[in-house]
Design a protein around this motif. Structure first.
Motif, PDB file in Angstrom:
ATOM      1  N   SER A 281      11.271  11.251  -2.416  1.00 60.92           N
ATOM      2  CA  SER A 281      12.142  12.059  -1.907  1.00 60.92           C
ATOM      3  C   SER A 281      13.765  11.693  -2.623  1.00 60.92           C
ATOM      4  N   ALA A 282      14.624  12.693  -2.507  1.00 59.62           N
ATOM      5  CA  ALA A 282      16.080  12.284  -2.830  1.00 59.62           C
ATOM      6  C   ALA A 282      16.669  11.851  -1.830  1.00 59.62           C
ATOM      7  N   THR A 283      16.364  12.188  -0.467  1.00 58.90           N
ATOM      8  CA  THR A 283      17.025  11.694   0.685  1.00 58.90           C
ATOM      9  C   THR A 283      16.124  11.272   1.758  1.00 58.90           C
ATOM     10  N   PRO A 284      15.661  10.081   1.538  1.00 58.28           N
ATOM     11  CA  PRO A 284      14.524   9.410   2.297  1.00 58.28           C
ATOM     12  C   PRO A 284      14.780   9.492   3.829  1.00 58.28           C
ATOM     13  N   SER A 285      14.074   9.496   4.608  1.00 60.37           N
ATOM     14  CA  SER A 285      13.993   9.631   6.097  1.00 60.37           C
ATOM     15  C   SER A 285      14.749   8.225   6.433  1.00 60.37           C
ATOM     16  N   ALA A 286      15.462   8.052   7.411  1.00 62.60           N
ATOM     17  CA  ALA A 286      15.758   6.775   7.873  1.00 62.60           C
ATOM     18  C   ALA A 286      14.737   5.765   8.294  1.00 62.60           C
ATOM     19  N   GLU A 287      13.659   6.334   8.694  1.00 67.66           N
ATOM     20  CA  GLU A 287      12.372   5.409   9.086  1.00 67.66           C
ATOM     21  C   GLU A 287      12.302   4.858   7.894  1.00 67.66           C
ATOM     22  N   SER A 288      11.828   5.920   6.682  1.00 68.80           N
ATOM     23  CA  SER A 288      11.152   5.161   5.389  1.00 68.80           C
ATOM     24  C   SER A 288      12.137   4.225   4.718  1.00 68.80           C
ATOM     25  N   TYR A 289      13.540   4.726   4.656  1.00 68.77           N
ATOM     26  CA  TYR A 289      14.355   3.858   4.206  1.00 68.77           C
ATOM     27  C   TYR A 289      14.156   2.579   4.610  1.00 68.77           C
ATOM     28  N   TYR A 290      14.634   2.459   6.093  1.00 71.03           N
ATOM     29  CA  TYR A 290      14.286   1.058   6.916  1.00 71.03           C
ATOM     30  C   TYR A 290      13.332   0.324   6.362  1.00 71.03           C
ATOM     31  N   ASN A 291      12.155   1.087   6.755  1.00 68.82           N
ATOM     32  CA  ASN A 291      10.747   0.214   6.089  1.00 68.82           C
ATOM     33  C   ASN A 291      10.678  -0.363   4.800  1.00 68.82           C
TER      34      ASN A 291
ATOM     35  N   SER B 154       0.880  -1.406  -0.082  1.00 68.00           N
ATOM     36  CA  SER B 154      -0.118  -0.095   0.256  1.00 68.00           C
ATOM     37  C   SER B 154       0.916   1.218   0.032  1.00 68.00           C
ATOM     38  N   THR B 155       2.196   1.075   0.258  1.00 62.55           N
ATOM     39  CA  THR B 155       3.102   2.283   0.322  1.00 62.55           C
ATOM     40  C   THR B 155       4.155   1.902  -0.480  1.00 62.55           C
ATOM     41  N   VAL B 156       4.724   3.131  -1.334  1.00 63.54           N
ATOM     42  CA  VAL B 156       6.021   2.852  -1.939  1.00 63.54           C
ATOM     43  C   VAL B 156       6.870   4.012  -2.045  1.00 63.54           C
ATOM     44  N   LEU B 157       8.010   3.779  -1.713  1.00 59.69           N
ATOM     45  CA  LEU B 157       9.114   4.698  -1.449  1.00 59.69           C
ATOM     46  C   LEU B 157       9.704   5.021  -2.687  1.00 59.69           C
ATOM     47  N   LEU B 158       9.652   6.172  -3.343  1.00 61.12           N
ATOM     48  CA  LEU B 158      10.194   6.598  -4.599  1.00 61.12           C
ATOM     49  C   LEU B 158      11.516   7.264  -4.100  1.00 61.12           C
ATOM     50  N   HIS B 159      12.464   6.716  -4.318  1.00 59.60           N
ATOM     51  CA  HIS B 159      14.100   7.359  -3.909  1.00 59.60           C
ATOM     52  C   HIS B 159      14.736   7.712  -5.332  1.00 59.60           C
TER      53      HIS B 159
ATOM     54  N   ASN C  64     -13.446   9.249  -1.850  1.00 60.15           N
ATOM     55  CA  ASN C  64     -12.837   8.733  -3.089  1.00 60.15           C
ATOM     56  C   ASN C  64     -11.540   8.983  -3.523  1.00 60.15           C
ATOM     57  N   LEU C  65     -10.483   8.965  -2.698  1.00 58.78           N
ATOM     58  CA  LEU C  65      -9.174   9.371  -2.781  1.00 58.78           C
ATOM     59  C   LEU C  65      -8.413   7.912  -3.294  1.00 58.78           C
ATOM     60  N   GLY C  66      -7.798   8.124  -4.391  1.00 58.14           N
ATOM     61  CA  GLY C  66      -7.193   7.012  -4.978  1.00 58.14           C
ATOM     62  C   GLY C  66      -5.719   6.901  -4.802  1.00 58.14           C
ATOM     63  N   MET C  67      -5.141   8.086  -4.276  1.00 62.04           N
ATOM     64  CA  MET C  67      -3.675   8.193  -4.113  1.00 62.04           C
ATOM     65  C   MET C  67      -3.163   9.611  -3.203  1.00 62.04           C
ATOM     66  N   ILE C  68      -2.410   9.294  -2.357  1.00 59.31           N
ATOM     67  CA  ILE C  68      -1.739  10.253  -1.644  1.00 59.31           C
ATOM     68  C   ILE C  68      -0.326  10.030  -1.883  1.00 59.31           C
ATOM     69  N   ILE C  69       0.265  11.358  -2.364  1.00 54.18           N
ATOM     70  CA  ILE C  69       1.674  11.687  -2.678  1.00 54.18           C
ATOM     71  C   ILE C  69       2.363  12.290  -1.626  1.00 54.18           C
ATOM     72  N   VAL C  70       3.097  11.897  -0.913  1.00 53.30           N
ATOM     73  CA  VAL C  70       3.731  12.648  -0.033  1.00 53.30           C
ATOM     74  C   VAL C  70       5.174  13.162  -0.655  1.00 53.30           C
ATOM     75  N   ASP C  71       5.215  13.975  -0.938  1.00 53.84           N
ATOM     76  CA  ASP C  71       6.577  14.620  -1.568  1.00 53.84           C
ATOM     77  C   ASP C  71       7.686  15.057  -0.543  1.00 53.84           C
ATOM     78  N   GLU C  72       8.800  14.849  -0.750  1.00 54.61           N
ATOM     79  CA  GLU C  72       9.930  15.306   0.147  1.00 54.61           C
ATOM     80  C   GLU C  72       9.346  14.859   1.494  1.00 54.61           C
ATOM     81  N   GLU C  73       9.328  13.399   1.318  1.00 50.99           N
ATOM     82  CA  GLU C  73       8.754  12.732   2.715  1.00 50.99           C
ATOM     83  C   GLU C  73       9.700  12.939   4.057  1.00 50.99           C
ATOM     84  N   HIS C  74      10.769  13.295   3.778  1.00 50.48           N
ATOM     85  CA  HIS C  74      11.946  13.537   4.673  1.00 50.48           C
ATOM     86  C   HIS C  74      11.856  14.553   5.672  1.00 50.48           C
ATOM     87  N   GLU C  75      10.988  15.466   5.057  1.00 51.15           N
ATOM     88  CA  GLU C  75      10.954  16.887   5.709  1.00 51.15           C
ATOM     89  C   GLU C  75      10.224  16.764   7.057  1.00 51.15           C
TER      90      GLU C  75
END
Ligand code: ADP
Ligand code: ZN
Ligand code: ZN
Length: 819
Positions: free
Chosen positions: A441-451, A302-307, A397-408
């Protein structure tokens, strides 16, 4: 026995749970979950609440009151939202009311802002009125409308409600709900040819004839007809007509003669100006590949990290995804760290999707917020762009949530409850609405990267810049060496100076980054060493040369810069450290011809300050832009090949377990502003410790090794993602009481935690803000423990602490997952 019905109402209070009110037969026909009601609470106040649920269980301990009024026919809050609020309240250990207060536009909350209106000014049997009623009646005869609060002042009682009730029963007044709405629709005057003249040639010519002696009016009338044809029946505002040359007086005369009509119409505040829409760009092969991987991984994650490295075209991929989501009839929430500095991205999205894009701006006023809320509710937008608070809009009816610069870290709300993290909560909302969540993110947070490495999230890498441009070359400048060899002027090393000179010579623009605003963070007396501090906070005052003031960045306190040392009277006051104002001045001295501008909180006051500055920069009206981290967020300029960092050191030496992660992210992002279009960019970073591992890693783009080190340390010292944190922040004006209370709570908690997982109480680096002393207790929850149980334990212990009156006055803010 007759069954009776009750409603649970969410009130905007920091009290646990919902509140029960009884329903009449008539109420029962009207009531809907999510509807806005006004209800009495306490002794005097009427509150706006939201209907949470309906049931038949009468409370045993108290007598319920009734609903005062239904404020709308239809719900303003969706059932999903209520569930979402409940979940957040539970997770972040706050009340539903805290969330209601923060999530719901305050213009739609009336809190005792109810007005009463006189409807029978000719009421005669005055002898039937008691003294209070008489006073209110008299006041209303003078004013016609007064607020409920004013009525209380008039009767000099805590509450005027009983009096007002009597007056209502007698048919003298009514409560006015329309008026008390702080939200007012924006009404504009419009003008059109009078309907009598439309298609009636003869009558039209007659009017024209009559106007022979009023050439200006005649001309205006003819102009109106031309404009109406041009506008093809789109309405014409009087104001716009005036801009075209007609005067208000002329229009008024025409209206009086029956030649034109002036009418009112509600204008939307959140409508976008008309923008040309363009087609979404073709993706490059690499981007296409990433795009396909994202879709593939969404099949079972359900979640994808785009690095994707800076300028790899993440935004282009988002656009393409949006297109597909919309084609399926679903909606998109696009979260950005701070909307005010990302106008460029908003512009790009609007260019592709036109007026189906709703933008939630953090500088929106209350009325604009209400309109956006209502438009979201009726599904007017395909895409909503906004900062963390946009998560609370009434989506369907949300189909997608984009969290840009997720490390912020600005995704975390830190100043008001709920202290939620929008990235984390977007996953919850996504789950509830069956929407996918894309973190970018170009620099994902440690948490997201770990996940991602743990396969909890999908993980897609894009490591090539658009156009195959190489990532900027990053070099470090040793400030110690530069100082020793005298190759530096003030704070600008000669290497940096020469590079800027070179860039300007090639008509390129330059971005310089300095993390502190103001002129200098510290003033110091050369004679006695005294440093002026804020009277309200334990922090030194920052010198702002431009306004010639000393300011506190924590509470806003400001004073004129003293001429002499307040302690010894010496004239020799010096500054220590550097802020953006000082760099601006130094740079201007070195490059007197260059157009230098500053971008920081001080320079960006006013609603459109950012937009204006970005436009100026885009139009090449600025040669050198100096800024704080504001300049790092999503900036995409084509004429910048070089970025300089004035001093990296303050970033490295923060007393915070995330300091290294943040420093790496920030410097990489800053560097990413250079060389985005034609050729490889260049970056120079000045520092007193160029050998620092983080700086070394930044220059080599070593994201993975950096994360490896960071994650190793986090595991070793039990920090996220290897533990969850809860910070208890105590605040009180007496330091003694503060410390005693915090210590007492630690005593109560001690037996439940091992010593490595219960830290403090310890004062944070700034131990007093706004005259309140602060101390923190940090609790670590290991992965083997149940966070839910520990939260309950903490709450129980706080309740236990609060049984003793002396401890109750100390405020305890519970911050779950602090950043
Ligand atoms: P990121 O979001 O990864 O930093 P952007 O999406 O901003 O990258 O892309 C950087 C620049 O390259 C932008 O100006 C963008 O318009 C351009 N760009 C990226 N991909 C494409 C593409 N497929 N076609 C045209 N321009 C592109
Ligand atoms: Zn002194
Ligand atoms: Zn202060």
């Amino acid at each position: 026995m007759k069954t009776s019905f009750f409603a649970e109402i969410i009130l905007p209070l920091s009290l646990d749970g919902t509140f029960t009110y009884h329903l009449t037969e008539k109420n029962l026909q009207q009531i809907k979950i999510g509807q806005r009601v006004s209800v009495p609470f306490g002794t005097q106040k009427l509150y706006t609440g939201i209907v949470h649920s309906i049931h038949e269980n009468a409370p045993e301990l108290y007598k319920t009151k009734g609903i005062h009024a239904f404020l709308d026919d239809e719900p303003l809050v969706t059932v999903t939202q209520i569930k979402f609020w409940e979940w957040i309240a539970n997770y972040y250990m706050c009340s539903l009311g805290d969330i209601f207060r923060n999530a719901f536009p305050s213009a739609l909350k009336l809190e005792s802002q109810t007005f009463v209106r006189l409807i029978n000014p000719n009421y005669e049997t005055l002898e039937e009125l008691n003294d209070y009623e008489f006073l209110v009646f008299e006041a209303l005869k003078l004013r016609e409308i007064i607020s409920v609060e004013e009525a209380a002042l008039i009767v000099d009682e805590k509450s005027a409600i009983p009096t007002l009730k009597l007056l209502i029963d007698k048919g003298i007044i009514r409560l006015d709900e329309k008026l008390n709405e702080k939200y007012t629709p924006k009404i504009d005057n419009y003008v059109r040819l009078h309907s009598d003249l439309k298609g009636n040639e003869q009558q039209f010519l007659e009017v024209l004839n009559q106007l022979a002696k009023a050439p200006k009016q005649r001309e205006a009338l003819l102009q109106l007809i031309t404009l109406e044809t041009q506008l093809q029946d789109k309405p014409l505002k009087v104001a716009d007509f005036v801009k075209q040359g007609a005067t208000n007086a002329v229009i008024k005369s025409l209206a009086e003669k029956g030649a034109v009509e002036i009418y009112q119409h509600q204008t939307s505040r959140v409508d976008n100006g008309i923008e040309e829409t363009e087609k979404v760009s073709e993706l490059t092969l690499k981007q296409e590949e990433a795009f396909n991987q994202i879709k593939e991984q969404f099949k079972d994650k359900s979640t994808v990290l785009l690095h994707g490295v800076t300028s790899s075209g993440k935004t282009e991929i988002y656009l393409k995804l949006m297109q597909q989501v919309i084609a399926k009839g679903n909606k998109i929430l696009y979260l950005l760290p701070e909307i005010s500095v990302t106008t460029q991205i908003v512009h790009r999205i609007k260019k592709n999707f036109g007026d189906k894009v709703g933008v939630y701006h953090s500088k929106f006023n209350q009325n604009e917020r209400v309109e956006l809320w209502q438009k979201t509710l009726i599904g007017d937008f395909d895409i909503i762009i906004g900062p963390r608070s946009a998560l609370f809009l009434p989506f369907d009816n949300l189909g997608m949530i984009i969290v840009d610069e997720e490390h912020e870290s600005s995704y975390k709300q830190m100043d008001t409850k709920p202290f939620f993290h929008a990235r984390d909560m977007s996953m919850l909302l996504g789950g509830m609405m069956n929407a996918k969540v894309l973190l970018g993110s170009a620099t994902p947070s440690a948490e997201s990267y770990y996940n991602a490495t743990q396969k909890k999230y999908g993980y897609v890498v894009l490591n090539e810049r658009f156009g195959q441009i190489k990532l900027p070359e990053i070099n470090l400048i040793d400030l110690k060496k530069a100082q020793k060899q005298k190759e530096i002027t003030e704070d600008i090393s000669h290497i940096l100076r020469d590079e800027i000179f070179e860039q300007l010579n090639h008509k390129k623009q330059v971005i310089l980054f300095q993390n502190r605003r103001g002129y200098a963070p510290i003033m110091e007396c050369n004679t006695c060493g005294h440093t002026p501090e804020c009277p309200n906070c334990d922090v030194s005052l920052t010198y702002h040369k431009f306004s010639n003031q000393l300011k506190c960045h924590y509470c806003g306190y400001a004073q004129a810069k003293p001429m002499r040392c307040p302690s010894c009277g010496s004239h020799e006051l010096n500054t220590k450290g550097i802020g953006t104002e000082q760099i601006e001045q130094q740079i201007q001295n070195i490059f007197p011809e260059a157009r230098v501008r500053r971008m920081d909180v001080d320079a960006m006051r006013g609603k459109f300050a950012y937009e204006k500055l970005i436009e100026d920069f885009q139009n090449k009206e600025i040669d050198i832009l100096i800024g704080t981290q504001m300049i790092t967020k999503g900036f995409d300029f084509d004429n910048v090949d070089f970025v300089g960092v004035i001093r990296a050191d303050s970033l490295l030496n923060f007393p915070d377990f995330r300091a290294h992660e943040k420093a790496f992210q920030l410097l990489t992002q800053v560097a990413g502003r250079a060389g985005r279009r034609q050729e490889q960019g260049k970056v120079l970073i000045q520092s007193f410790q160029p050998e620092h591992q983080i700086l070394q890693n930044v220059t080599t783009y070593s994201y993975a090794p950096t994360m490896k080190d960071i994650l190793y340390e986090r595991k070793e010292f039990i920090y996220p993602p290897f533990a969850r944190l809860i910070k208890l922040r105590f605040k009180h004006k007496s330091k003694e009481r503060l410390d005693k209370t915090a210590e007492q709570l630690v005593v109560l908690l001690k037996s439940s935690f091992d010593s490595r997982c219960l830290l403090g109480p310890e004062a944070p680096s700034i131990g007093r803000v706004n005259n309140l002393y602060i101390t923190d207790v940090l609790i670590k929850i290991r992965p083997t423990q149940s966070p839910q149980k520990i939260k309950k334990l903490i709450q129980d212990k706080i309740n236990q602490l609060h049984t003793i009156a002396a401890y109750r006055s100390v405020r305890i803010d519970i911050d779950v997952d602090p950043v």
